[in-house]
Design an enzyme around this catalytic site. Structure first.
Site, PDB file in Angstrom:
ATOM      1  N   ASN A  52       0.841  -1.189   0.000  1.00  0.00           N
ATOM      2  CA  ASN A  52       0.000   0.000   0.000  1.00  0.00           C
ATOM      3  C   ASN A  52       0.878   1.242   0.000  1.00  0.00           C
ATOM      4  O   ASN A  52       1.994   1.205   0.547  1.00  0.00           O
ATOM      5  CB  ASN A  52      -0.887  -0.031   1.263  1.00  0.00           C
ATOM      6  CG  ASN A  52      -1.993   0.995   1.206  1.00  0.00           C
ATOM      7  OD1 ASN A  52      -1.802   2.166   1.527  1.00  0.00           O
ATOM      8  ND2 ASN A  52      -3.156   0.570   0.792  1.00  0.00           N
ATOM      9  N   TYR A  55       2.955   2.625   3.514  1.00  0.00           N
ATOM     10  CA  TYR A  55       3.811   1.426   3.513  1.00  0.00           C
ATOM     11  C   TYR A  55       3.495   0.396   4.606  1.00  0.00           C
ATOM     12  O   TYR A  55       3.533  -0.796   4.386  1.00  0.00           O
ATOM     13  CB  TYR A  55       5.284   1.821   3.652  1.00  0.00           C
ATOM     14  CG  TYR A  55       5.848   2.641   2.521  1.00  0.00           C
ATOM     15  CD1 TYR A  55       5.174   2.803   1.313  1.00  0.00           C
ATOM     16  CD2 TYR A  55       7.074   3.279   2.670  1.00  0.00           C
ATOM     17  CE1 TYR A  55       5.698   3.570   0.282  1.00  0.00           C
ATOM     18  CE2 TYR A  55       7.616   4.043   1.649  1.00  0.00           C
ATOM     19  CZ  TYR A  55       6.921   4.195   0.452  1.00  0.00           C
ATOM     20  OH  TYR A  55       7.446   4.954  -0.554  1.00  0.00           O
ATOM     21  N   GLU A  62       1.585 -14.788   3.342  1.00  0.00           N
ATOM     22  CA  GLU A  62       1.089 -15.848   4.215  1.00  0.00           C
ATOM     23  C   GLU A  62      -0.245 -15.450   4.845  1.00  0.00           C
ATOM     24  O   GLU A  62      -1.179 -16.248   4.948  1.00  0.00           O
ATOM     25  CB  GLU A  62       2.094 -16.146   5.333  1.00  0.00           C
ATOM     26  CG  GLU A  62       3.447 -16.624   4.854  1.00  0.00           C
ATOM     27  CD  GLU A  62       4.437 -15.490   4.606  1.00  0.00           C
ATOM     28  OE1 GLU A  62       4.027 -14.422   4.107  1.00  0.00           O
ATOM     29  OE2 GLU A  62       5.629 -15.682   4.912  1.00  0.00           O
ATOM     30  N   CYS A 101       7.745 -13.946   8.200  1.00  0.00           N
ATOM     31  CA  CYS A 101       8.088 -12.961   9.223  1.00  0.00           C
ATOM     32  C   CYS A 101       7.459 -13.372  10.552  1.00  0.00           C
ATOM     33  O   CYS A 101       6.631 -14.290  10.619  1.00  0.00           O
ATOM     34  CB  CYS A 101       7.623 -11.566   8.803  1.00  0.00           C
ATOM     35  SG  CYS A 101       5.852 -11.295   9.004  1.00  0.00           S
ATOM     36  N   CYS A 104       3.619 -13.307  10.710  1.00  0.00           N
ATOM     37  CA  CYS A 104       3.005 -14.421   9.969  1.00  0.00           C
ATOM     38  C   CYS A 104       3.176 -15.748  10.706  1.00  0.00           C
ATOM     39  O   CYS A 104       2.290 -16.602  10.670  1.00  0.00           O
ATOM     40  CB  CYS A 104       3.584 -14.501   8.566  1.00  0.00           C
ATOM     41  SG  CYS A 104       3.017 -13.155   7.515  1.00  0.00           S
TER      42      CYS A 104
HETATM   43  N1  THU Z   1       6.677 -10.294   2.958  1.00  0.00           N
HETATM   44  C1  THU Z   1       5.821 -11.353   2.832  1.00  0.00           C
HETATM   45  O1  THU Z   1       4.879 -11.313   2.026  1.00  0.00           O
HETATM   46  N2  THU Z   1       6.034 -12.435   3.610  1.00  0.00           N
HETATM   47  C2  THU Z   1       7.075 -12.555   4.493  1.00  0.00           C
HETATM   48  O2  THU Z   1       7.113 -13.511   5.246  1.00  0.00           O
HETATM   49  C3  THU Z   1       8.127 -11.555   4.512  1.00  0.00           C
HETATM   50  C4  THU Z   1       7.781 -10.261   3.888  1.00  0.00           C
HETATM   51  C5  THU Z   1       6.430  -9.114   2.131  1.00  0.00           C
HETATM   52  C6  THU Z   1       5.931  -7.909   2.872  1.00  0.00           C
HETATM   53  C7  THU Z   1       6.359  -6.781   1.958  1.00  0.00           C
HETATM   54  O3  THU Z   1       5.360  -6.588   0.988  1.00  0.00           O
HETATM   55  C8  THU Z   1       7.612  -7.310   1.287  1.00  0.00           C
HETATM   56  O4  THU Z   1       7.626  -8.710   1.509  1.00  0.00           O
HETATM   57  C9  THU Z   1       8.894  -6.707   1.809  1.00  0.00           C
HETATM   58  O5  THU Z   1       8.982  -6.810   3.188  1.00  0.00           O
END
Ligand code: THU
Length: 149
Positions: A52, A55, A62, A101, A104
């Site tokens: 977005n 940010y 996930e 992360c 998640c």
């Molecule tokens: N991101 C994910 O989609 N999953 C993760 O487990 C790590 C990070 C995305 C979030 C953001 O859109 C981009 O990766 C950079 O952080």
């Protein structure tokens, strides 16, 4: 997304995740992520990250997949109350494994995620990466979850 008669292999799950990553909306980070959840009922549900202009509102692949599974009635309540996530496969844009992360990990734990599958390091350019499967307890040891309330 789909309910296969036999469970997809980890390689196939990574393939679903890689395909989902092609639909990522990541104009700010350019870091496209895809996730594929294998549910205990055999369903596979995918997600991609959605960023977005504000940010901090980015949603990870996930969590998009989990939200989709709940909204589709495959995970959560009612008939899906007993369904768990058998595996969550995650694919990022680089050669390095893309681990979920922290946020998640917590959301995946809510639905009993048993293991996480990522692409192993240093894949050869012309062959699919070797899946690396890790028990969830290695990613989020001593986790807080629904059973602790
Ligand atoms: N991101 C994910 O989609 N999953 C993760 O487990 C790590 C990070 C995305 C979030 C953001 O859109 C981009 O990766 C950079 O952080």
């Amino acid at each position: 997304m789909s309910a296969a008669s036999t469970a997809p292999s980890d390689t196939a799950l990574l393939g679903f995740a890689r395909d989902a990553a092609t639909r990522a909306y990541a104009p700010y980070s350019q870091f496209s992520v895809g996730a594929a959840l294998l549910l205990s009922d055999g369903s596979v549900v995918t997600g991609c990250n959605v960023e977005n202009a504000s940010y901090g509102l980015a949603v990870c692949a996930e969590r998009v997949a989990v939200g989709r599974a709940v909204a589709d009635g495959l995970l959560g309540t009612g008939r899906a109350a007993g369904t768990t996530i058998e595996a969550a496969a995650v694919v990022g844009p680089g050669a390095a494994p893309c681990f979920p992360c922290g946020a998640c990990r917590q959301v995946l734990h809510e639905f009993g995620c048993a293991r996480v599958v990522v692409e192993g390091e240093d894949p050869k350019a012309d062959t699919p990466a070797t899946p690396l499967s890790l028990p969830f307890s290695e990613l989020l040891p001593r986790a807080f979850g629904p059973g602790d309330l």
